[in-house]
Design an enzyme around this catalytic site. Sequence first.
Site, PDB file in Angstrom:
ATOM      1  N   HIS A  13      -4.476   7.783  -6.131  1.00 24.87           N
ATOM      2  CA  HIS A  13      -4.759   7.691  -4.682  1.00 24.87           C
ATOM      3  C   HIS A  13      -5.746   8.802  -4.336  1.00 24.87           C
ATOM      4  O   HIS A  13      -5.374   9.974  -4.272  1.00 24.87           O
ATOM      5  CB  HIS A  13      -3.468   7.858  -3.870  1.00 24.87           C
ATOM      6  CG  HIS A  13      -3.673   7.764  -2.390  1.00 24.87           C
ATOM      7  ND1 HIS A  13      -2.909   6.952  -1.590  1.00 24.87           N
ATOM      8  CD2 HIS A  13      -4.550   8.366  -1.543  1.00 24.87           C
ATOM      9  CE1 HIS A  13      -3.298   7.075  -0.335  1.00 24.87           C
ATOM     10  NE2 HIS A  13      -4.304   7.937  -0.286  1.00 24.87           N
ATOM     11  N   HIS A  15      -9.411   9.890  -1.940  1.00 23.47           N
ATOM     12  CA  HIS A  15     -10.473   9.634  -0.956  1.00 23.47           C
ATOM     13  C   HIS A  15     -11.746  10.315  -1.430  1.00 23.47           C
ATOM     14  O   HIS A  15     -11.787  11.549  -1.519  1.00 23.47           O
ATOM     15  CB  HIS A  15     -10.075  10.194   0.415  1.00 23.47           C
ATOM     16  CG  HIS A  15      -8.852   9.549   0.971  1.00 23.47           C
ATOM     17  ND1 HIS A  15      -8.888   8.423   1.748  1.00 23.47           N
ATOM     18  CD2 HIS A  15      -7.532   9.852   0.819  1.00 23.47           C
ATOM     19  CE1 HIS A  15      -7.654   8.061   2.082  1.00 23.47           C
ATOM     20  NE2 HIS A  15      -6.809   8.915   1.519  1.00 23.47           N
ATOM     21  N   LYS A  99      -5.254  -2.248  -0.318  1.00 20.29           N
ATOM     22  CA  LYS A  99      -4.587  -1.202   0.449  1.00 20.29           C
ATOM     23  C   LYS A  99      -4.137  -1.713   1.814  1.00 20.29           C
ATOM     24  O   LYS A  99      -4.933  -2.274   2.561  1.00 20.29           O
ATOM     25  CB  LYS A  99      -5.557  -0.025   0.624  1.00 20.29           C
ATOM     26  CG  LYS A  99      -5.038   1.106   1.498  1.00 20.29           C
ATOM     27  CD  LYS A  99      -3.883   1.835   0.844  1.00 20.29           C
ATOM     28  CE  LYS A  99      -3.237   2.821   1.794  1.00 20.29           C
ATOM     29  NZ  LYS A  99      -3.500   4.202   1.491  1.00 20.29           N
ATOM     30  N   HIS A 136       0.454   2.302   2.769  1.00 18.12           N
ATOM     31  CA  HIS A 136       0.680   3.500   3.587  1.00 18.12           C
ATOM     32  C   HIS A 136       1.945   3.223   4.394  1.00 18.12           C
ATOM     33  O   HIS A 136       1.913   2.452   5.344  1.00 18.12           O
ATOM     34  CB  HIS A 136      -0.515   3.780   4.505  1.00 18.12           C
ATOM     35  CG  HIS A 136      -0.344   5.039   5.296  1.00 18.12           C
ATOM     36  ND1 HIS A 136      -1.108   6.168   5.068  1.00 18.12           N
ATOM     37  CD2 HIS A 136       0.534   5.373   6.273  1.00 18.12           C
ATOM     38  CE1 HIS A 136      -0.702   7.130   5.899  1.00 18.12           C
ATOM     39  NE2 HIS A 136       0.283   6.669   6.638  1.00 18.12           N
ATOM     40  N   HIS A 174       1.963   8.092  -1.505  1.00 17.19           N
ATOM     41  CA  HIS A 174       2.259   9.433  -1.000  1.00 17.19           C
ATOM     42  C   HIS A 174       3.610   9.518  -0.298  1.00 17.19           C
ATOM     43  O   HIS A 174       3.693   9.812   0.885  1.00 17.19           O
ATOM     44  CB  HIS A 174       1.137   9.973  -0.106  1.00 17.19           C
ATOM     45  CG  HIS A 174       0.544   8.995   0.881  1.00 17.19           C
ATOM     46  ND1 HIS A 174       1.296   8.231   1.727  1.00 17.19           N
ATOM     47  CD2 HIS A 174      -0.740   8.672   1.143  1.00 17.19           C
ATOM     48  CE1 HIS A 174       0.507   7.480   2.464  1.00 17.19           C
ATOM     49  NE2 HIS A 174      -0.744   7.731   2.125  1.00 17.19           N
ATOM     50  N   ASP A 247      -3.982  11.966  -3.080  1.00 11.15           N
ATOM     51  CA  ASP A 247      -4.370  11.791  -1.676  1.00 11.15           C
ATOM     52  C   ASP A 247      -5.293  12.930  -1.247  1.00 11.15           C
ATOM     53  O   ASP A 247      -5.277  13.352  -0.087  1.00 11.15           O
ATOM     54  CB  ASP A 247      -3.139  11.700  -0.760  1.00 11.15           C
ATOM     55  CG  ASP A 247      -3.487  11.168   0.621  1.00 11.15           C
ATOM     56  OD1 ASP A 247      -4.577  10.590   0.788  1.00 11.15           O
ATOM     57  OD2 ASP A 247      -2.663  11.347   1.538  1.00 11.15           O
TER      58      ASP A 247
END
Length: 345
Positions: A13, A15, A99, A136, A174, A247
């Site tokens: 995970h 970004h 996602k 999420h 997460h 994350d």
Amino acid sequence: MTHLTIRRPDDWHLHLRDGAMLTGIAPESARHFGRAIIMPNLIPPVVTGDQACAYRDRILAALPEGADFTPLMTLYLTEQTDPADVVAAHRDGIISAVKLYPAGATTNSASGVTDFDKVRGTLEAMAEAGIPLCVHGEVVDSDVDIFDREAVFIDRVLEPLRRATPGLKVVMEHITTRQGADYARAGGDTLGATITTHHLVINRNAILVGGIKPHYYCLPVAKREEHRLALRAAATSGNATFFLGTDSAPHIDPLKENACGCAGCFTATNTLSILAEVFEQEGALDKLESFASLNGPAFYGLAPNEARVTLTKGDPVNYPAKIETGDGSVTVFDPMMPLHWRVEE
Ligand code: NCD
Ligand code: ZN
């Protein structure tokens, strides 16, 4: 033990953003990680196979020469997602997962899902094709306290969603609570859970005691100490359900240090040293490879990386406090403890 050699880890995970930020921070992940699941919450989000393909090309172009790093792309699920496009993108090797953001749950999630009936067809097609759904897991209802949003999501959304779509592979992303870890552990082969580096280190006091600390603010927000301890137990257990998803979520400092600061901790730079420290504190260095390098690929049906990384214990390692990017500086997560494990380059 002073040396630890493990398979090259993956980040399930991550970004990476776009443009100058991507160029500035991509090397931080490529240095130590073999692969990463790339989050699609750009502005606008990555919603089609063609967009994922183009984004992958921009990531590859941003990597340093000779980098041993493969971005694994995802699509952002919306109520307009075309199931056929998702299945085709997966069949063609463009995407590894989809996602799900509940609309409004976190940074750049406005295009997410409000009415879960509208994505039913896509979820069924994904179950059929074996495409994992990364979730999420927070409700956004204003009457639910922000510290309870993950636990409530499990009961109100995740359990009904999994019952309605048997066989769908789901990653609880997460996780931040004991309830999340317990639910994941009991979920069988089709359920996995990622745990971030920072949620193994901080509880909510880090954000709020002694003045507000915006660089410790992320979503899902860090919870009470009992939850941090439950996450540490899960991550260091060796249980194949749990694997690393950092994350790592960079925002430039002016957007973090702001009256309405962005959510996200940037941990790509020092994650491996932090994890080694945490696993050593838990007497579980022998489980680090399972968590960081083996359990994730097994869940995704991939082989672990052939390459190895070696960590060496010695004097505390100093990482840069900030990474400078073309968009501005990004503060590296401060674990508030000395890090004794250096990653050999
Ligand atoms: C992420 C971001 O900045 O994109 N922020 C965060 O706090 N984790 C979004 C997310 O993964 O929730
Ligand atoms: Zn994220």
